[in-house]
Design a protein around this motif. Structure first.
Motif, PDB file in Angstrom:
ATOM      1  N   THR A 128    -133.106   7.331 -23.988  1.00  0.00           N
ATOM      2  CA  THR A 128    -133.818   8.592 -23.762  1.00  0.00           C
ATOM      3  C   THR A 128    -134.418   9.161 -25.051  1.00  0.00           C
ATOM      4  OG1 THR A 128    -132.235   9.041 -21.991  1.00  0.00           O
ATOM      5  CG2 THR A 128    -133.581  10.891 -22.732  1.00  0.00           C
ATOM      6  N   SER A 134    -136.526  10.453 -17.511  1.00  0.00           N
ATOM      7  CA  SER A 134    -136.601   9.711 -16.247  1.00  0.00           C
ATOM      8  C   SER A 134    -137.603   8.568 -16.346  1.00  0.00           C
ATOM      9  CB  SER A 134    -137.047  10.648 -15.115  1.00  0.00           C
ATOM     10  OG  SER A 134    -136.145  11.723 -14.991  1.00  0.00           O
ATOM     11  N   THR A 369    -131.516  10.811 -12.728  1.00  0.00           N
ATOM     12  CA  THR A 369    -131.294  12.033 -11.939  1.00  0.00           C
ATOM     13  C   THR A 369    -131.246  11.717 -10.439  1.00  0.00           C
ATOM     14  OG1 THR A 369    -133.640  12.482 -11.681  1.00  0.00           O
ATOM     15  CG2 THR A 369    -132.597  13.380 -13.661  1.00  0.00           C
TER      16      THR A 369
END
Ligand SMILES: Cc1cc2nc3c(=O)[nH]c(=O)nc-3n(C[C@H](O)[C@H](O)[C@H](O)COP(=O)(O)OP(=O)(O)OC[C@H]3O[C@@H](n4cnc5c(N)ncnc54)[C@H](O)[C@@H]3O)c2cc1C
Length: 384
Positions: A128, A134, A369
């Motif tokens: 990340t 995402s 998520t």
């Protein structure tokens, strides 16, 4: 279909839960309040043999199958009441160590696995970035070849164990011309490298005994032997495979947390009286407990279905996403209901139940998520 665990697995579960009750649980409250990782507890977990569970014995691991690895993480969480420790252990094992076992050269395995499995070294994985979460294919962290070395530049954010890790698997772009999601490689970066620095540890809502860090790579030079797996194929080969480990194995901790919350709620409902009888005698409370049990069982079955498929070598990306999505929602619902059963006492920090909502919220965010899990499931069903 056989839903039974073996006698050996059940005995192992009990021994891990007992260990966690003795060693992990006592300081869990203070570590949460202080947001503090405890190296002594970590070392004890390592001595107990939980930090290299699925790794072969020849590299210092326990050679545990996928189901047994899940059981250990579940038992550690149930007995230890420390969501942060579960997160740090889960990340260390599933995304910090497993990729080296699955994709490393023999030299990499010999160098890293024994130290990671014993807990002497702590592992992490950094995908990340501040502007790519995402959408993992949008990462910008760059690794350029320079003679016999690679030079890494960029930043990573939200990295579990980032500030305590000795070796971090870093995902970086090696060929920006290769097209979206291609030309991405993985590197094992040792954190005593002068080009590596920790920007800061982030103060978070829950799982607070696990450090979460912003990391910088500034002309960070690693030898060509630091490349993990095939050059250019890391997003699919390493990162996405890790997501499946997170979604099947790492979230087993959440099942242990749900069990602990349900048990605490049952105990409290039997003791606490209102209107002249125990809470447990009020039908509204009985319904909450029944629903919590249904959520727990459904979440556990979905998780172990995905884990069993992983163990059998069956494709399980959708089942892993179904498990992750459902566990996230069930854990949050159960944490809310358990807190409700505790009334005012559920809202103050003296009771472990107060941590449950804060810890459970992470499941719908970390490791992909809930919106992304829905996207994966729907794309598969709709053949998109
Ligand atoms: C405690 C913690 C530990 C973590 N540990 C690690 C780690 O060890 N290593 C690591 O690399 N990362 C780690 N992460 C990062 C985590 O994986 C990301 O936070 C997560 O993938 C979401 O990315 P983001 O935060 O950038 O949110 P964004 O991607 O910006 O998303 C913001 C919101 O938009 C939604 N959204 C985004 N795209 C879509 C879409 N296409 N359709 C519908 N909704 C969408 C998301 O679901 C979310 O609700 C950790 C995060 C936390 C909080």
């Amino acid at each position: 279909m056989d839903f039974r665990h073996t006698e050996e697995q059940l005995a192992f579960y009990k021994s891990v839960k007992d260990f966690a009750g003795r060693i992990v649980a006592p300081g869990a409250h203070d570590r949460d309040v202080e947001g503090r990782f405890d190296r002594e507890v970590w070392d004890a977990v390592g001595h107990f043999g939980l930090l290299g569970l699925p790794i072969p014995e020849e590299y210092g691991g326990s050679n545990a199958d996928v189901i047994t690895t899940c059981l250990a993480l579940e038992a550690l969480a149930e007995g230890g009441h420390d969501g942060g420790l579960g997160l740090s252990v889960g990340a260390h094992v599933t995304i910090g160590t497993v990729p080296i076992w699955l994709h490393g050269t023999e030299e990499q395995k010999q160098r890293y696995l024994p130290r990671l499995c014993s807990g002497e070294w702590i592992g992490a994985m950094a995908i990340t970035e501040p502007e790519a979460g995402s959408d993992a294919a949008a990462i910008k962290c760059r690794a350029r070849r320079d003679g016999a070395e690679w030079v890494i530049d960029g930043s990573k954010i939200f990295i579990t164990n980032g500030s305590i890790a000795n070796a971090i698997i870093v995902i970086a772009v090696t060929d920006p011309e290769a097209g979206r999601g291609q030309g991405v490689s993985a590197f094992i970066v040792e954190t005593d490298n002068p080009g590596f620095s920790v920007g800061k540890d982030l103060d978070k809502m829950g799982t607070r005994s696990s450090p979460l860090s912003l990391l910088h790579f500034d002309g960070c030079r690693v030898p060509s032997e630091a490349l993990l797996g095939t050059e250019g194929a890391a997003l699919w080969q390493v990162a996405f495979e890790c997501f499946d480990w997170e979604r099947t194995v790492m979230i087993a901790s959440s099942i242990g947390g749900m069990k602990a919350s349900l048990d605490a709620a049952i105990e409290y409902a039997k003791e606490r009286e209102s209107f002249g009888k125990p809470l447990a005698r009020h039908q509204a409370i009985q319904h909450k407990i029944a629903e919590m049990k249904a959520h727990l069982d459904a979440a556990r079955l979905l998780l172990y279905r995905a884990a069993w498929m992983k163990q059998e070598g069956l494709p399980h990306q959708v089942e892993a996403s179904v498990a992750k999505l459902f566990v996230a929602e069930a854990a949050m619902k159960n944490a809310l209901e358990a807190t409700q059963i505790f009334g005012g006492y559920g809202y103050i920090k003296d009771y472990p139940i107060e941590r449950s909502i804060r810890d459970a919220k992470l499941i719908s965010i970390g490791g992909g998520t809930s919106e992304i899990q829905r996207m994966i499931i729907a794309r598969s069903l709709l053949d998109l």
